[in-house]
Design a protein around this motif. Structure first.
Motif, PDB file in Angstrom:
ATOM      1  N   TYR A  60      43.849  29.654  35.626  1.00  0.00           N
ATOM      2  CA  TYR A  60      44.593  28.506  36.131  1.00  0.00           C
ATOM      3  C   TYR A  60      45.710  28.179  35.151  1.00  0.00           C
ATOM      4  N   ASP A  62      46.953  25.574  33.815  1.00  0.00           N
ATOM      5  CA  ASP A  62      46.804  24.590  32.752  1.00  0.00           C
ATOM      6  C   ASP A  62      45.781  25.024  31.707  1.00  0.00           C
ATOM      7  N   VAL A  67      39.575  33.285  34.348  1.00  0.00           N
ATOM      8  CA  VAL A  67      38.581  32.875  35.336  1.00  0.00           C
ATOM      9  C   VAL A  67      38.104  34.095  36.118  1.00  0.00           C
ATOM     10  N   PRO A  86      26.340  32.549  39.690  1.00  0.00           N
ATOM     11  CA  PRO A  86      26.087  31.163  39.296  1.00  0.00           C
ATOM     12  C   PRO A  86      27.307  30.292  39.528  1.00  0.00           C
ATOM     13  N   SER A  87      27.093  29.009  39.561  1.00  0.00           N
ATOM     14  CA  SER A  87      28.175  28.051  39.701  1.00  0.00           C
ATOM     15  C   SER A  87      29.186  28.264  38.581  1.00  0.00           C
ATOM     16  N   GLY A  88      30.457  28.304  38.945  1.00  0.00           N
ATOM     17  CA  GLY A  88      31.491  28.515  37.937  1.00  0.00           C
ATOM     18  C   GLY A  88      31.817  29.975  37.687  1.00  0.00           C
ATOM     19  N   SER A  89      31.194  30.890  38.427  1.00  0.00           N
ATOM     20  CA  SER A  89      31.420  32.316  38.162  1.00  0.00           C
ATOM     21  C   SER A  89      32.689  32.840  38.817  1.00  0.00           C
ATOM     22  N   GLY A  90      33.318  32.047  39.698  1.00  0.00           N
ATOM     23  CA  GLY A  90      34.610  32.456  40.244  1.00  0.00           C
ATOM     24  C   GLY A  90      34.649  32.681  41.751  1.00  0.00           C
ATOM     25  N   LYS A  91      33.583  32.315  42.460  1.00  0.00           N
ATOM     26  CA  LYS A  91      33.519  32.577  43.904  1.00  0.00           C
ATOM     27  C   LYS A  91      34.637  31.854  44.665  1.00  0.00           C
ATOM     28  N   THR A  92      34.769  30.545  44.417  1.00  0.00           N
ATOM     29  CA  THR A  92      35.800  29.768  45.112  1.00  0.00           C
ATOM     30  C   THR A  92      37.195  30.262  44.739  1.00  0.00           C
ATOM     31  N   THR A  93      37.363  30.633  43.470  1.00  0.00           N
ATOM     32  CA  THR A  93      38.671  31.120  43.028  1.00  0.00           C
ATOM     33  C   THR A  93      39.039  32.399  43.773  1.00  0.00           C
ATOM     34  N   TYR A 102      46.714  29.964  45.166  1.00  0.00           N
ATOM     35  CA  TYR A 102      47.185  30.348  43.835  1.00  0.00           C
ATOM     36  C   TYR A 102      47.553  31.821  43.905  1.00  0.00           C
TER      37      TYR A 102
HETATM   38  P1  ADP Z   1      32.270  29.065  41.728  1.00  0.00           P
HETATM   39  O1  ADP Z   1      32.904  28.969  43.081  1.00  0.00           O
HETATM   40  O2  ADP Z   1      31.558  30.384  41.514  1.00  0.00           O
HETATM   41  O3  ADP Z   1      31.398  27.905  41.400  1.00  0.00           O
HETATM   42  P2  ADP Z   1      34.942  28.532  40.700  1.00  0.00           P
HETATM   43  O4  ADP Z   1      35.844  29.593  41.230  1.00  0.00           O
HETATM   44  O5  ADP Z   1      34.971  27.207  41.371  1.00  0.00           O
HETATM   45  O6  ADP Z   1      33.444  29.106  40.635  1.00  0.00           O
HETATM   46  O7  ADP Z   1      35.264  28.302  39.166  1.00  0.00           O
HETATM   47  C1  ADP Z   1      35.475  29.355  38.242  1.00  0.00           C
HETATM   48  C2  ADP Z   1      35.960  28.787  36.911  1.00  0.00           C
HETATM   49  O8  ADP Z   1      37.263  28.248  37.081  1.00  0.00           O
HETATM   50  C3  ADP Z   1      35.100  27.653  36.373  1.00  0.00           C
HETATM   51  O9  ADP Z   1      35.034  27.791  34.964  1.00  0.00           O
HETATM   52  C4  ADP Z   1      35.873  26.413  36.746  1.00  0.00           C
HETATM   53  O10 ADP Z   1      35.648  25.385  35.816  1.00  0.00           O
HETATM   54  C5  ADP Z   1      37.311  26.886  36.684  1.00  0.00           C
HETATM   55  N1  ADP Z   1      38.202  26.159  37.631  1.00  0.00           N
HETATM   56  C6  ADP Z   1      38.004  26.021  38.957  1.00  0.00           C
HETATM   57  N2  ADP Z   1      39.021  25.354  39.543  1.00  0.00           N
HETATM   58  C7  ADP Z   1      39.907  25.044  38.540  1.00  0.00           C
HETATM   59  C8  ADP Z   1      41.182  24.361  38.476  1.00  0.00           C
HETATM   60  N3  ADP Z   1      41.746  23.865  39.574  1.00  0.00           N
HETATM   61  N4  ADP Z   1      41.775  24.250  37.267  1.00  0.00           N
HETATM   62  C9  ADP Z   1      41.212  24.778  36.144  1.00  0.00           C
HETATM   63  N5  ADP Z   1      40.034  25.429  36.133  1.00  0.00           N
HETATM   64  C10 ADP Z   1      39.373  25.568  37.301  1.00  0.00           C
END
Ligand code: ADP
Length: 296
Positions: A60, A62, A67, A86-93, A102
């Motif tokens: 990201y 900032d 990620v 796990p949560s935070g592993s990058g699925k949503t990204t 993005y």
């Molecule tokens: P998941 O969907 O597996 O829970 P995310 O893709 O949401 O994982 O997050 C992956 C990493 O990116 C995490 O460390 C999260 O804190 C970080 N992250 C997610 N969205 C943002 C954002 N908008 N800005 C900065 N960091 C982000």
């Protein structure tokens, strides 16, 4: 009695508030990564929906922390992958990069072989049915929400989509059915109903690519199973990214890296991270072990 001085003070305060609000707005706009429309966008004549992530890395803007690191996978049209981790592993990204909320920091994502940055945003997003985690609804009616992605969808297509999304039962219980009002943000329907309407909207769009980002979390087991089954035949021709484990291929993510790729059985056998997730995080529902059990 309000003195002219007071008026002046209040006016100045209002202007300052307005200005700082405007500055905050500018800050947000300026820190957002620039998603620009390709100046001379390519066009795909007939989209099949073959999606490919090639060595995709991302951070990201900032934050320099990577990620996603070298994420590579391929979804031929008509195939599906599930993201697990796990949560935070990058699925949503991973999900957010395909409609270009993005842009990748390195590597590329292609649709039918064309780098998605070379397609017009409108064409790219037209091909994608995206269902975010919490579902999104707009103020209007159920019908206007379902037809949002494709206003020209017929009544029959709209009701078919609602049926697949297991939404018809609660829609038909409402006196005004499809003309029932939806409040901004969908605050007058439950979380599960919101998810089902968002899923129905994606289906009514009839896209070549579906993204379900943890879109089934608020559904009870019976609805989840029925929806999944109905969805399977509808998405046969499209490529699908989801968190549904009955996918052709499961990608196991850990800290933005793919640490396992395969079917549920293969991963249970070979992938340590997957074994741990299976033991500690996946519910029996997600593993498909308890199907039908709770219905007894
Ligand atoms: P998941 O969907 O597996 O829970 P995310 O893709 O949401 O994982 O997050 C992956 C990493 O990116 C995490 O460390 C999260 O804190 C970080 N992250 C997610 N969205 C943002 C954002 N908008 N800005 C900065 N960091 C982000």
């Amino acid at each position: 009695f309000i003195s002219p001085i007071q008026i002046l003070v209040e006016l100045t305060e209002m202007m300052q508030k307005g200005l700082s609000g405007f500055r905050r707005f500018l800050d947000v706009v300026e820190t957002e990564p620039e998603i620009v429309n390709a100046p001379d966008a390519e066009s795909i004549d007939e989209v099949n929906g073959h999606v490919s992530y090639e060595n995709v890395s991302f951070h990201y803007s900032d934050d320099d922390t990577p990620v996603l690191s070298n994420v590579t996978f391929d979804i031929p049209a008509g195939k599906s992958v599930a993201l697990v981790g796990p949560s935070g592993s990058g699925k949503t990204t991973i999900c957010s990069l395909l409609p270009r909320f993005y842009d990748v920091t390195a590597g590329k994502i292609t649709l039918d072989g064309v780098d998605i940055r070379n397609l017009s945003l409108a064409e790219l997003r037209d091909e994608i049915g995206f269902v975010p985690q919490k579902g999104i609804l707009f103020s209007g009616t159920i019908a206007s929400n379902l037809k949002f992605g494709r206003p020209e969808a017929t009544e029959a297509e709209m009701t078919e989509a609602a049926e697949i999304a297991q939404a018809t039962e609660f829609i038909n219980e409402k006196p005004e059915k499809y003309d029932s009002g939806i409040a901004q943000g969908g605050t007058n329907v439950s979380g599960g109903q919101k998810q089902r309407l968002s899923i129905a909207r994606a289906i009514a769009k009839n896209p070549n690519v579906y993204i379900f980002d943890d879109s089934f979390s608020a559904l009870d087991m019976k609805t989840d199973a029925a929806l999944r089954k109905a969805l399977e035949s509808k998405t046969k021709e499209s490529s699908v990214i989801s968190t549904i484990l009955h996918a052709d291929q499961i990608l196991v993510l850990d800290e933005g890296k793919i640490v396992g790729k395969g079917t549920h059985e293969e991963l249970l056998r070979d992938c340590e991270v997957y074994q741990q997730i299976a033991q500690s995080q996946l519910s029996a529902k997600e593993l498909g072990l308890e199907e039908g059990k709770e219905e007894k």
